[in-house]
Write a protein that holds these residues in place. Structure first.
Motif, PDB file in Angstrom:
ATOM      1  N   LEU A 187      -7.698  11.460  -6.136  1.00 50.00           N
ATOM      2  CA  LEU A 187      -6.850  12.522  -6.696  1.00 50.00           C
ATOM      3  C   LEU A 187      -7.712  13.682  -7.205  1.00 50.00           C
ATOM      4  CD1 LEU A 187      -4.190  10.393  -8.612  1.00 50.00           C
ATOM      5  CD2 LEU A 187      -3.772  11.938  -6.690  1.00 50.00           C
ATOM      6  N   ILE A 188      -8.774  13.349  -7.929  1.00 52.24           N
ATOM      7  CA  ILE A 188      -9.673  14.384  -8.437  1.00 52.24           C
ATOM      8  C   ILE A 188     -10.215  15.207  -7.267  1.00 52.24           C
ATOM      9  CG2 ILE A 188     -11.924  14.780  -9.562  1.00 52.24           C
ATOM     10  CD1 ILE A 188     -10.202  13.742 -11.695  1.00 52.24           C
ATOM     11  N   SER A 189     -10.705  14.521  -6.251  1.00 52.38           N
ATOM     12  CA  SER A 189     -11.329  15.195  -5.118  1.00 52.38           C
ATOM     13  C   SER A 189     -10.317  16.059  -4.357  1.00 52.38           C
ATOM     14  CB  SER A 189     -11.946  14.152  -4.183  1.00 52.38           C
ATOM     15  OG  SER A 189     -12.396  14.750  -2.999  1.00 52.38           O
ATOM     16  N   TYR A 190      -9.124  15.498  -4.133  1.00 56.82           N
ATOM     17  CA  TYR A 190      -8.116  16.230  -3.359  1.00 56.82           C
ATOM     18  C   TYR A 190      -7.666  17.492  -4.107  1.00 56.82           C
ATOM     19  CZ  TYR A 190      -4.102  17.206  -0.391  1.00 56.82           C
ATOM     20  OH  TYR A 190      -3.218  17.813   0.457  1.00 56.82           O
ATOM     21  N   MET A 191      -7.411  17.358  -5.395  1.00 51.14           N
ATOM     22  CA  MET A 191      -6.929  18.531  -6.148  1.00 51.14           C
ATOM     23  C   MET A 191      -8.023  19.584  -6.292  1.00 51.14           C
ATOM     24  SD  MET A 191      -4.388  17.042  -9.082  1.00 51.14           S
ATOM     25  CE  MET A 191      -5.515  15.850  -9.759  1.00 51.14           C
ATOM     26  N   ARG A 192      -9.264  19.136  -6.284  1.00 49.74           N
ATOM     27  CA  ARG A 192     -10.362  20.101  -6.381  1.00 49.74           C
ATOM     28  C   ARG A 192     -10.382  20.984  -5.140  1.00 49.74           C
ATOM     29  NH1 ARG A 192     -14.764  16.882  -7.341  1.00 49.74           N
ATOM     30  NH2 ARG A 192     -14.741  17.357  -9.562  1.00 49.74           N
ATOM     31  N   ASN A 193     -10.123  20.381  -3.987  1.00 46.94           N
ATOM     32  CA  ASN A 193     -10.169  21.144  -2.744  1.00 46.94           C
ATOM     33  C   ASN A 193      -9.356  20.444  -1.652  1.00 46.94           C
ATOM     34  OD1 ASN A 193     -10.756  22.648  -0.515  1.00 46.94           O
ATOM     35  ND2 ASN A 193     -12.984  22.399  -0.616  1.00 46.94           N
ATOM     36  N   PRO A 194      -8.039  20.695  -1.630  1.00 55.00           N
ATOM     37  CA  PRO A 194      -7.187  19.995  -0.653  1.00 55.00           C
ATOM     38  C   PRO A 194      -7.645  20.222   0.788  1.00 55.00           C
ATOM     39  CG  PRO A 194      -5.845  21.262  -2.211  1.00 55.00           C
ATOM     40  CD  PRO A 194      -7.270  21.613  -2.495  1.00 55.00           C
ATOM     41  N   GLN A 195      -8.161  21.421   1.071  1.00 51.74           N
ATOM     42  CA  GLN A 195      -8.535  21.748   2.452  1.00 51.74           C
ATOM     43  C   GLN A 195      -9.795  21.016   2.909  1.00 51.74           C
ATOM     44  OE1 GLN A 195      -7.323  24.136   0.272  1.00 51.74           O
ATOM     45  NE2 GLN A 195      -5.336  24.011   1.322  1.00 51.74           N
ATOM     46  N   ALA A 196     -10.566  20.472   1.976  1.00 52.82           N
ATOM     47  CA  ALA A 196     -11.718  19.670   2.398  1.00 52.82           C
ATOM     48  C   ALA A 196     -11.230  18.405   3.119  1.00 52.82           C
ATOM     49  CB  ALA A 196     -12.571  19.296   1.186  1.00 52.82           C
ATOM     50  N   TRP A 197     -10.051  17.915   2.724  1.00 57.17           N
ATOM     51  CA  TRP A 197      -9.478  16.719   3.352  1.00 57.17           C
ATOM     52  C   TRP A 197      -8.609  17.079   4.545  1.00 57.17           C
ATOM     53  CZ3 TRP A 197     -10.892  11.855   1.990  1.00 57.17           C
ATOM     54  CH2 TRP A 197     -11.581  11.721   0.780  1.00 57.17           C
ATOM     55  N   ASP A 198      -7.915  18.189   4.416  1.00 56.13           N
ATOM     56  CA  ASP A 198      -6.858  18.507   5.379  1.00 56.13           C
ATOM     57  C   ASP A 198      -6.851  20.032   5.558  1.00 56.13           C
ATOM     58  OD1 ASP A 198      -4.652  18.192   6.963  1.00 56.13           O
ATOM     59  OD2 ASP A 198      -3.312  17.461   5.377  1.00 56.13           O
ATOM     60  N   PRO A 199      -7.704  20.541   6.473  1.00 55.37           N
ATOM     61  CA  PRO A 199      -8.037  21.974   6.509  1.00 55.37           C
ATOM     62  C   PRO A 199      -6.835  22.918   6.563  1.00 55.37           C
ATOM     63  CG  PRO A 199      -9.321  20.747   8.144  1.00 55.37           C
ATOM     64  CD  PRO A 199      -8.401  19.758   7.497  1.00 55.37           C
TER      65      PRO A 199
END
Ligand code: HEC
Ligand code: HEC
Length: 229
Positions: A187-199
């Motif tokens: 959650l921390i990682s995704y909210m920091r940068n959603p596009q890093a996971w799902d451009p």
């Protein structure tokens, strides 16, 4: 030294784990790969994003809490109120857009044994480890009212996410169950940068500060303790 012993043990255990996951892997291929991307990469264009039939699972092992996956697969209930892409599932109603329920199919349901095998196989799919810091989330508390103020007024997240059934936006996944579903460090990682996971995902990167990332996870945990269902 201790580390290298650990590695050796892990390597020795590997064949057994692979064998145990075998059934699950076959099930994933046969019953899930038609709707879920198990290998990556994530959609690179908007057309690919809108055509996605189910959430990407090629980083399931870094994203989901296994006990939740195993349980949900046996009794799935909706997480995204308007499906994968809301544009495909809304129709005009007298007071604005309404969700066309009939266009949202039920998720396939698995028996207990298959759910266990599939979950084990899913947890081995580990793309994205470079984006995760183990232990990034430090447990703490925030009041529901303060959390809601941040989520709604300060950051505008409520426009796309429900914080209780029927309250909030419907283009993104509900967040009142998200702490039960997803790993805190993800959650921390995704909210920091959603596009890093799902451009191509349309969740905006709000450049949240570390402190706010932590507070949002506190808030999700507090929400998940409420009994909304
Ligand atoms: C007909 C298409 C379809 C098939 C087949 C399918 N799924 Fe899904 N799956 C979806 C959709 C759509 C969602 C999103 C549901 C929602 O948000 O309410 C989903 C959600 C999920 C989720 C939750 C993911 C998340 O991020 O919310 C998991 C886990 C999952 N599926 C696993 C599986 C497994 C394992 C199989 C095979 C046994 C499978 N699915 C088969 C379409 C499918
Ligand atoms: C414009 C709409 C939009 C806004 C605004 C928005 N999000 Fe999202 N959010 C999304 C979408 C779309 C996804 C990913 C959907 C998917 O995986 O199917 C998402 C995913 C998430 C997830 C992961 C949920 C899951 O089940 O996979 C979290 C947590 C989240 N958002 C938190 C926030 C927070 C905090 C804010 C405010 C700072 C915010 N969002 C603002 C659309 C939005």
């Amino acid at each position: 030294m201790i580390r290298s012993i650990g590695m050796t043990v892990a390597l020795l255990l590997l064949p057994a784990v692979a064998l145990a996951g075998g059934d699950g892997q076959r099930l994933l291929q046969e019953r899930c790969s038609g709707c879920h991307n198990l290998t990556g990469p994530a959609p690179q264009t908007l057309a690919e994003l809108w055509a996605r039939k189910g959430p990407d699972l090629f980083y399931a092992g870094n994203k989901y809490r296994p006990e939740w996956v195993e349980q949900w697969l046996q009794a799935p209930r909706r997480i995204r109120p308007a499906g994968m892409y809301y544009g495909n599932h809304i129709k005009p109603g007298p007071d604005g857009d309404i969700i066309d329920e009939r266009s949202l199919p039920e998720h396939p349901r698995l028996g207990a044994e298959d759910a266990r095998a599939v979950t084990r196989a899913l947890m081995q799919l580990k793309w994205g480890s470079h984006l995760i810091t183990p232990g990034a989330y430090k447990p703490g508390r925030i009041s529901l009212s303060m959390g809601e103020l941040m989520f709604d007024k300060f950051r505008g997240c409520l426009a796309c996410h429900e914080i209780e059934p029927g309250y909030g936006g419907r283009s993104g996944p509900e967040v009142y169950t998200v702490a039960r579903r997803l790993q805190a460090d993800y959650l921390i990682s995704y909210m920091r940068n959603p596009q890093a996971w799902d451009p191509r995902i349309f969740m905006p990167n709000k450049h949240l500060k570390e402190r706010d990332l932590q507070k949002f996870v506190h808030y999700f945990r507090a929400l998940s303790e409420e009994d909304f269902q």
